[in-house]
Design a protein around this motif. Sequence first.
Motif, mmCIF file in Angstrom:
data_model
loop_
_atom_site.group_PDB
_atom_site.id
_atom_site.type_symbol
_atom_site.label_atom_id
_atom_site.label_comp_id
_atom_site.label_asym_id
_atom_site.label_seq_id
_atom_site.Cartn_x
_atom_site.Cartn_y
_atom_site.Cartn_z
ATOM 1 N N ALA A 97 34.555 53.108 -1.555
ATOM 2 C CA ALA A 97 33.401 51.913 -1.231
ATOM 3 C C ALA A 97 34.176 50.880 -0.607
ATOM 4 O O ALA A 97 35.353 50.749 -0.588
ATOM 5 C CB ALA A 97 33.141 51.268 -2.557
ATOM 6 N N SER A 98 33.394 50.249 0.531
ATOM 7 C CA SER A 98 33.948 49.241 1.186
ATOM 8 C C SER A 98 32.915 48.175 1.805
ATOM 9 O O SER A 98 31.834 48.522 1.807
ATOM 10 C CB SER A 98 34.715 50.014 2.391
ATOM 11 N N PHE A 99 33.493 47.211 2.018
ATOM 12 C CA PHE A 99 32.579 46.090 2.727
ATOM 13 C C PHE A 99 33.614 45.064 3.407
ATOM 14 O O PHE A 99 34.586 45.193 3.519
ATOM 15 C CB PHE A 99 31.932 45.285 1.514
ATOM 16 N N SER A 100 32.741 44.547 4.156
ATOM 17 C CA SER A 100 33.284 43.333 5.328
ATOM 18 C C SER A 100 32.904 42.064 4.879
ATOM 19 O O SER A 100 31.803 41.960 4.747
ATOM 20 C CB SER A 100 33.653 43.800 6.573
ATOM 21 N N PHE A 101 33.448 41.060 5.411
ATOM 22 C CA PHE A 101 33.156 39.634 5.698
ATOM 23 C C PHE A 101 34.002 38.999 6.307
ATOM 24 O O PHE A 101 34.994 39.624 6.639
ATOM 25 C CB PHE A 101 33.190 39.194 3.939
ATOM 26 N N TYR A 102 33.509 37.666 6.446
ATOM 27 C CA TYR A 102 34.380 36.671 7.380
ATOM 28 C C TYR A 102 35.025 35.659 6.428
ATOM 29 O O TYR A 102 34.526 35.271 5.396
ATOM 30 C CB TYR A 102 33.729 35.965 8.411
ATOM 31 N N VAL A 103 36.447 35.548 6.498
ATOM 32 C CA VAL A 103 37.035 34.399 5.738
ATOM 33 C C VAL A 103 36.309 33.163 5.878
ATOM 34 O O VAL A 103 36.220 32.422 7.043
ATOM 35 C CB VAL A 103 38.693 34.189 6.150
ATOM 36 N N THR A 104 36.201 32.310 4.824
ATOM 37 C CA THR A 104 35.601 31.119 4.699
ATOM 38 C C THR A 104 36.270 29.834 4.099
ATOM 39 O O THR A 104 37.441 30.418 3.246
ATOM 40 C CB THR A 104 34.312 30.958 4.137
ATOM 41 N N SER A 105 36.254 28.743 4.287
ATOM 42 C CA SER A 105 37.247 27.804 3.754
ATOM 43 C C SER A 105 37.209 27.759 2.011
ATOM 44 O O SER A 105 38.317 27.394 1.447
ATOM 45 C CB SER A 105 36.841 26.275 4.046
ATOM 46 N N ASP A 106 36.181 28.340 1.474
ATOM 47 C CA ASP A 106 36.179 28.409 -0.084
ATOM 48 C C ASP A 106 36.937 29.703 -0.398
ATOM 49 O O ASP A 106 37.365 29.719 -1.746
ATOM 50 C CB ASP A 106 34.912 28.521 -0.454
ATOM 51 N N MET A 107 37.474 30.408 0.505
ATOM 52 C CA MET A 107 38.434 31.496 0.216
ATOM 53 C C MET A 107 39.880 31.120 0.454
ATOM 54 O O MET A 107 40.857 31.790 0.074
ATOM 55 C CB MET A 107 38.102 32.856 0.878
ATOM 56 N N PHE A 108 40.284 29.848 0.930
ATOM 57 C CA PHE A 108 41.481 29.280 1.173
ATOM 58 C C PHE A 108 42.181 29.214 -0.225
ATOM 59 O O PHE A 108 41.701 28.979 -1.444
ATOM 60 C CB PHE A 108 41.572 27.883 1.566
ATOM 61 N N ALA A 109 43.620 29.247 -0.033
ATOM 62 C CA ALA A 109 44.619 29.045 -1.424
ATOM 63 C C ALA A 109 44.558 27.772 -1.664
ATOM 64 O O ALA A 109 44.682 26.625 -0.985
ATOM 65 C CB ALA A 109 46.073 29.501 -0.874
ATOM 66 N N GLN A 110 44.016 27.406 -3.061
ATOM 67 C CA GLN A 110 43.701 26.273 -3.592
ATOM 68 C C GLN A 110 43.939 25.967 -5.071
ATOM 69 O O GLN A 110 43.774 27.045 -5.840
ATOM 70 C CB GLN A 110 42.650 25.514 -3.187
ATOM 71 N N PHE A 111 44.350 24.850 -5.466
ATOM 72 C CA PHE A 111 44.674 24.740 -6.997
ATOM 73 C C PHE A 111 43.689 23.255 -7.259
ATOM 74 O O PHE A 111 44.161 22.353 -6.560
ATOM 75 C CB PHE A 111 46.024 24.599 -7.191
ATOM 76 N N GLU A 112 43.187 23.295 -8.324
ATOM 77 C CA GLU A 112 42.369 22.231 -8.798
ATOM 78 C C GLU A 112 41.761 21.612 -7.741
ATOM 79 O O GLU A 112 41.604 20.133 -7.430
ATOM 80 C CB GLU A 112 43.296 21.161 -9.179
ATOM 81 N N GLY A 113 41.129 22.298 -6.685
ATOM 82 C CA GLY A 113 40.416 21.754 -5.763
ATOM 83 C C GLY A 113 41.214 21.352 -4.334
ATOM 84 O O GLY A 113 40.474 20.693 -3.258
ATOM 85 N N GLU A 114 42.410 21.264 -4.122
ATOM 86 C CA GLU A 114 43.442 20.772 -3.375
ATOM 87 C C GLU A 114 43.774 22.070 -2.507
ATOM 88 O O GLU A 114 44.561 22.883 -3.247
ATOM 89 C CB GLU A 114 44.585 20.053 -3.855
ATOM 90 N N VAL A 115 43.420 22.138 -1.249
ATOM 91 C CA VAL A 115 43.758 23.361 -0.435
ATOM 92 C C VAL A 115 45.341 23.173 -0.176
ATOM 93 O O VAL A 115 45.598 22.314 0.257
ATOM 94 C CB VAL A 115 43.087 23.322 0.811
ATOM 95 N N VAL A 116 46.008 24.489 -0.496
ATOM 96 C CA VAL A 116 47.457 24.477 -0.265
ATOM 97 C C VAL A 116 47.790 24.994 1.251
ATOM 98 O O VAL A 116 48.709 24.707 1.875
ATOM 99 C CB VAL A 116 48.005 25.470 -1.316
ATOM 100 N N HIS A 117 46.941 26.122 1.449
ATOM 101 C CA HIS A 117 47.080 26.863 2.958
ATOM 102 C C HIS A 117 45.603 27.089 3.436
ATOM 103 O O HIS A 117 44.608 27.535 2.694
ATOM 104 C CB HIS A 117 47.721 28.081 2.822
ATOM 105 N N GLU A 118 45.744 26.761 4.676
ATOM 106 C CA GLU A 118 44.291 27.203 5.298
ATOM 107 C C GLU A 118 44.342 28.644 5.422
ATOM 108 O O GLU A 118 44.329 28.961 6.819
ATOM 109 C CB GLU A 118 43.768 26.241 6.190
#
Length: 130
Positions: free
Chosen positions: A11-32
Motif C-alpha cells: 500500500a502506498s500514497f504520496s503527499f507534499y510536505v506542509t508546515s504542519d509536518m515540521f519538527a515542532q514541540f509545544e507549537g514551536e518549530v525546531v526545524h523547517e
Amino acid sequence: MKQGMEIGQTASFSFYVTSDMFAQFEGEVVHEAYATVSMVYHMEWAARQLILPYLEEHEEGIGGSVKVRHLAPTTKGTKVTVKATLTTLKDNIVTAKTEAWNEKGLIGSGEVIQLILPKKQIADKINASL
C-alpha cells in the motif's frame, strides 16, 4: 479477519510536505523540515491500508510496535511517497516493512506491527485502564 491477505502486498500514497509536518514541540518549530513524528504517522497510515480491506465488522487494528529510521531531511513543498509491504502474517499479528522517499531518494525506513483484535476486547482494555 477476512481471507486474502498475503505476504508481499503493498500500500502506498504520496503527499507534499506542509508546515504542519515540521519538527515542532509545544507549537514551536525546531526545524523547517519533515518531522520524524510525521513520518511515523504516515508509515502507520500506509501499514493500516494493508489491513483495512480484511477487517471483519467486529474487528479493529491496533498498534503493536513502530520502528523508524529517519535518514534524510525533506523540506516544505517536497513530494514524499510512503510505502508499506506486508512481510509477516502470524495469526492476528501483521508486520509491514515501511519506506519513505522524496525525489532524491530514501528518507526513512521502518517496521510497523499491528494486531487485529475484536473491538470489544480493545474497548474492555481501554475501559479497564480508566
